[in-house]
Design an enzyme around this catalytic site. Structure first.
Site, mmCIF file in Angstrom:
data_model
loop_
_atom_site.group_PDB
_atom_site.id
_atom_site.type_symbol
_atom_site.label_atom_id
_atom_site.label_comp_id
_atom_site.label_asym_id
_atom_site.label_seq_id
_atom_site.Cartn_x
_atom_site.Cartn_y
_atom_site.Cartn_z
ATOM 1 C CG ASP A 1 -1.290 1.084 0.812
ATOM 2 O OD1 ASP A 1 -3.371 1.195 0.972
ATOM 3 O OD2 ASP A 1 -1.214 2.299 2.231
ATOM 4 C CG ASN B 1 -4.742 11.493 -5.091
ATOM 5 O OD1 ASN B 1 -4.158 11.549 -5.840
ATOM 6 N ND2 ASN B 1 -5.638 9.967 -4.826
ATOM 7 C CD GLU C 1 -4.582 3.871 -1.184
ATOM 8 O OE1 GLU C 1 -5.153 4.384 -0.155
ATOM 9 O OE2 GLU C 1 -5.640 4.375 -2.164
#
Length: 349
Positions: A217, A225, A260
């Site tokens: 991850d 973002n 992700e």
């Protein structure tokens, strides 16, 4: 609302529908991605539906973009079934096309043999003198000429059909590949990952060979973002995927199975071997200072947290994935940017 069309394709109808869909998409200048292919199946199946009318409007006003395809699918298609239906339809169509190609080849051989037989009979009778035999020769000669002309025309049509079948098969193969590939990273998608993990667990059970799974991850991905925008977040995901793809040479498989979240399947590898490889991946990913492409702003380093689990005899794919996830969460809890092996956690518990 969703369109109500049966997309289970079989027999000659499968060939005709796929052919029509691909030809229609080609005329409209639309690339046959899995999503667009699914839209066109519904479009041809219900030409008076709301989906068909909206698609006609879009094509009149301009080109069908990826964003428009996603919007149409969200509004009209049962998306949960999309990837599996396209994949299964493609497999069925591929079998049908193989059968068609075999029939074409057999027809070519049959026609060639028929022409040769007529030619040999013509040559054998030419030496006879009886008037009745000569009349037969003339009739047979005319039949031979006609058969050869028909054979030539048929062979041309069959050659054209063979090319069309090959083109259709190529399109369908691309559809199947796209249906199992994550568009952003070009790694295997969740569906492909689930299928591959199930297959590898079955093989490990049958052969008694080792199998290890790593899940990872991107740390603090939301920060990328929120700070820089989704395009920068996509840049980060592609970077991580590029490193994983170098590690995951066959028979290993790398996949993006969440936003992700990534996974790597290591057939034949021990937990220690997979751990060493993932440590190398972690160090490589964290060693670079990324820059935003559009502005050249410094993004800083990207770090990842990793969990590794070794398959246990009799263990289901879901259990193996669950243990790898637990190891991943342990890496997160331990401060991130590290690799945790599930077996060590279990021994320490």
């Amino acid at each position: 609302m969703t369109a109500d069309v049966d997309t289970t394709l079989r027999g000659p109808a499968a060939y005709d529908l796929a052919k029509n869909a691909l030809q229609s998409m080609e005329r409209a200048g639309v690339w046959p991605t899995p999503l667009n292919f699914e839209l066109w199946l519904y479009y041809l199946g219900q030409p008076d539906s709301a989906l068909a009318k909206e698609l006609d409007r879009i094509l009149r006003d301009g080109a069908l973009t990826e964003e428009e395809s996603e919007r149409l699918a969200t509004e009209f298609l049962p998306r949960a079934r999309l990837s599996e239906e396209i994949r299964d339809a493609g497999a069925q169509l591929s079998r049908e096309l193989t059968s068609v190609a075999g029939a074409i080849a057999e027809a070519q051989r049959s026609q060639a043999a028929y022409g040769e037989t007529l030619a040999e009979a013509d040559q054998g009778l030419e030496a006879a003198d009886a008037p009745q035999v000569k009349q037969v020769i003339q009739t047979l000669t005319r039949a031979t000429v006609q058969a050869r002309e028909e054979n030539s025309a048929l062979e041309q049509r069959l050659a054209a059909s063979t090319k069309e079948v090959a083109k259709l098969r190529e399109h369908l193969e691309q559809v199947r590949r796209d249906a199992m590939t994550d568009a952003l990273t070009n790694l295997a998608n969740r569906k492909a990952f689930d299928d591959e993990l199930e297959r590898r667990c079955a093989e490990a059970a049958e052969a008694g060979e080792p199998l290890t799974l790593a899940v990872l991850d991107v740390d603090h991905f939301k920060r990328f973002n929120d700070t820089w925008g989704h395009q920068t977040g996509d840049q980060v995901l592609r970077y991580v995927a590029s490193v994983l793809s170098r590690v995951a040479s066959p028979p290993r498989v790398a996949a993006r199975y969440g936003g992700e979240e990534f996974a790597v399947i290591f057939p034949g590898a021990s937990a220690a071997g997979a751990e060493a490889l993932m440590e190398a991946v972690r160090r490589e990913i964290g060693s670079r200072q990324l820059k935003r492409r559009s502005t050249n702003d410094e993004l800083g380093a990207v770090t990842i947290s990793i969990g590794v689990a070794h398959w246990k005899p009799g263990e289901t794919p879901a259990c193996l994935l669950g243990r790898a996830d637990e190891a991943l969460y342990a890496s997160k809890r331990g401060g991130r940017d590290r690799v945790t092996v599930a077996e060590r956690l279990e021994q320490a518990a």
